[in-house]
Design an enzyme around this catalytic site. Structure first.
Site, PDB file in Angstrom:
ATOM      1  N   GLY A  35       0.869  -1.184   0.000  1.00  0.00           N
ATOM      2  CA  GLY A  35       0.000   0.000   0.000  1.00  0.00           C
ATOM      3  C   GLY A  35       0.895   1.220   0.000  1.00  0.00           C
ATOM      4  O   GLY A  35       1.447   1.601  -1.029  1.00  0.00           O
ATOM      5  N   SER A  36       1.053   1.823   1.179  1.00  0.00           N
ATOM      6  CA  SER A  36       2.013   2.929   1.282  1.00  0.00           C
ATOM      7  C   SER A  36       3.441   2.394   1.356  1.00  0.00           C
ATOM      8  O   SER A  36       4.394   3.155   1.242  1.00  0.00           O
ATOM      9  CB  SER A  36       1.695   3.783   2.510  1.00  0.00           C
ATOM     10  OG  SER A  36       1.659   2.980   3.675  1.00  0.00           O
ATOM     11  N   CYS A  37       3.576   1.094   1.552  1.00  0.00           N
ATOM     12  CA  CYS A  37       4.903   0.465   1.550  1.00  0.00           C
ATOM     13  C   CYS A  37       5.497   0.501   0.140  1.00  0.00           C
ATOM     14  O   CYS A  37       4.781   0.637  -0.841  1.00  0.00           O
ATOM     15  CB  CYS A  37       4.817  -0.988   1.995  1.00  0.00           C
ATOM     16  SG  CYS A  37       4.472  -1.193   3.745  1.00  0.00           S
ATOM     17  N   VAL A  38       6.828   0.358   0.080  1.00  0.00           N
ATOM     18  CA  VAL A  38       7.507   0.359  -1.214  1.00  0.00           C
ATOM     19  C   VAL A  38       8.299  -0.945  -1.373  1.00  0.00           C
ATOM     20  O   VAL A  38       9.039  -1.338  -0.472  1.00  0.00           O
ATOM     21  CB  VAL A  38       8.483   1.550  -1.328  1.00  0.00           C
ATOM     22  CG1 VAL A  38       9.135   1.584  -2.717  1.00  0.00           C
ATOM     23  CG2 VAL A  38       7.757   2.861  -1.076  1.00  0.00           C
ATOM     24  N   GLY A  68       4.190   2.809  -2.575  1.00  0.00           N
ATOM     25  CA  GLY A  68       4.149   4.204  -2.147  1.00  0.00           C
ATOM     26  C   GLY A  68       2.841   4.905  -2.455  1.00  0.00           C
ATOM     27  O   GLY A  68       2.810   6.097  -2.744  1.00  0.00           O
TER      28      GLY A  68
END
Lengths: 164, 210
Positions: A30-33, A96
């Site tokens: 999700g907001s992780c890369v 991201g």
């Protein structure tokens, strides 16, 4: 897709290998890369599933590879140990996203964007510029690095798979 | 479960027991709230209290790239934390149908009416949960407005987990499954209390018990 040799790289984890039959996967970014790095000459590759921009933001000392500023150097170090050459590394990144659009949720404010920034900065220290990116937006992604070919595939929440 | 695993909040067995009792009351109250909304009986499973590495949390929900419908609330006031309600797309459609009288188009994105219906479910269950905890601790606990997320489970979980990961290697996850009698509504209620707040909650419970 043959998931037989799929290695799931969980949130805050990293993995590097020389195994050509391996598929390294970061699911549900999700907001992780997801940061994939592959050396097509030495046939070495690795993947980091990064959660947060900087270990300096931690309110207390924590370890682990969840931070971009720790995970990127650690991933590159692993790849060097496995025989890769810094100059031949091909880096591709995905993730991201901004999952929450509501302004009420400040703890996650621009976190995806800040993660991307931090990943780019950490890579720049090693003169690495990602060759391809699928970042931002507001939807989840799954990134796979196929060690046999070095291909990087990104699946979005709608189910479409694209090669980076 | 070894209490020492949670580096910044070593919880004793009796504290875990206390906590379990309080969240059981909270979940029972949340189920009554949901029952009132959908006008059918909702039951909750006995809550799990787990202290697990953050990387293992998405596994509680299922496959991290499977699409879920989730509603997120943050908790503020005297204590902090996060609540995430997770439903399968089918269960979410069932729930919307019960609330607004028509079934969302499975192929289309949720519209505003459908999103606000699901947001209201999270609002009611979250508020009912928190009011039971507030009563047991005499603390002021306020839920934020809900945010509805339709995305991969991993992406939805990033939202509470990034906040937890700022301070912790491990997450304290409190979870329960809720369902109606014919298992049409079936979902997961996850709560991530802030560890500093947890201390305060336990102290208050002790004081009120005396």
């Amino acid at each position: 897709m043959n998931d037989h040799n799929t290695i799931s790289v969980g949130i805050g984890e990293l993995y590097a290998t020389r195994d050509p039959s391996a598929v390294l996967a970061a699911y549900g970014l999700g907001s992780c890369v997801g940061v994939s790095v592959f050396d097509p000459v030495a046939r070495v590759g690795g993947l980091a599933h990064i959660m947060l921009p900087s270990s300096k933001d931690a309110t207390q000392q924590t370890s682990g590879y969840k931070f971009a500023d720790i995970a990127i150097p650690a991933l590159l170090q692993r790849l060097l140990e496995l025989g890769s050459m810094p100059r031949s590394l091909v880096c591709k990144i995905a993730g991201g996203a901004q999952i929450l659009m509501a302004p009420d949720h400040m703890n996650s404010f621009r976190i995806g964007e800040r993660n991307i920034e931090a990943v780019m900065n950490a890579l720049q220290q090693y003169n690495i510029v990602p060759k391809a990116m699928d970042t931002g937006g507001s939807h989840g992604r799954t990134l796979r690095l196929l060690m046999g070919t070095g291909q990087v595939l990104v699946r979005t929440v709608g189910g479409d798979i694209t090669e980076l | 479960m070894k209490p020492s695993m949670l580096s910044t909040a070593s919880l004793t067995e009796s504290e875990l027991g206390q906590l379990r009792k309080a969240v059981s009351l909270g979940f029972a109250n949340a189920a009554s709230g949901l029952s009132l909304m959908v006008d059918r009986r909702i039951t909750v499973s006995s809550p799990g209290l787990r202290i697990i590495p953050i990387g293992q949390v998405p596994g509680l929900v299922g496959k991290p790239d499977e699409v879920v419908v989730a509603a997120y609330l943050s908790i503020s006031g005297d204590a902090a934390g996060h609540i995430l309600l997770v439903l399968s797309p089918d269960a979410a459609d069932d729930l919307v149908e019960m609330l607004v009288g028509y079934r969302p188009d499975a192929m289309a994105a949720l519209d505003d009416v459908e999103r606000s219906a699901l947001g209201e479910v999270a609002n009611v269950t979250g508020s009912f949960f928190l009011s039971a905890i507030a009563d047991a601790t005499d603390l002021l606990l306020q839920p934020s407005p809900p945010a509805v997320i339709v995305d991969m489970a991993g992406a939805a979980l990033d939202v509470p987990l990034i906040a937890v990961a700022m301070t912790m290697e491990e997450a304290l996850v409190i979870d329960t499954r809720f369902a109606d009698d014919d298992h049409q509504i079936n979902g997961l209620f996850l709560m991530f209390p802030d560890v500093a707040s947890l201390r305060l909650m336990l102290e208050r419970m002790n004081r009120l018990d005396e």
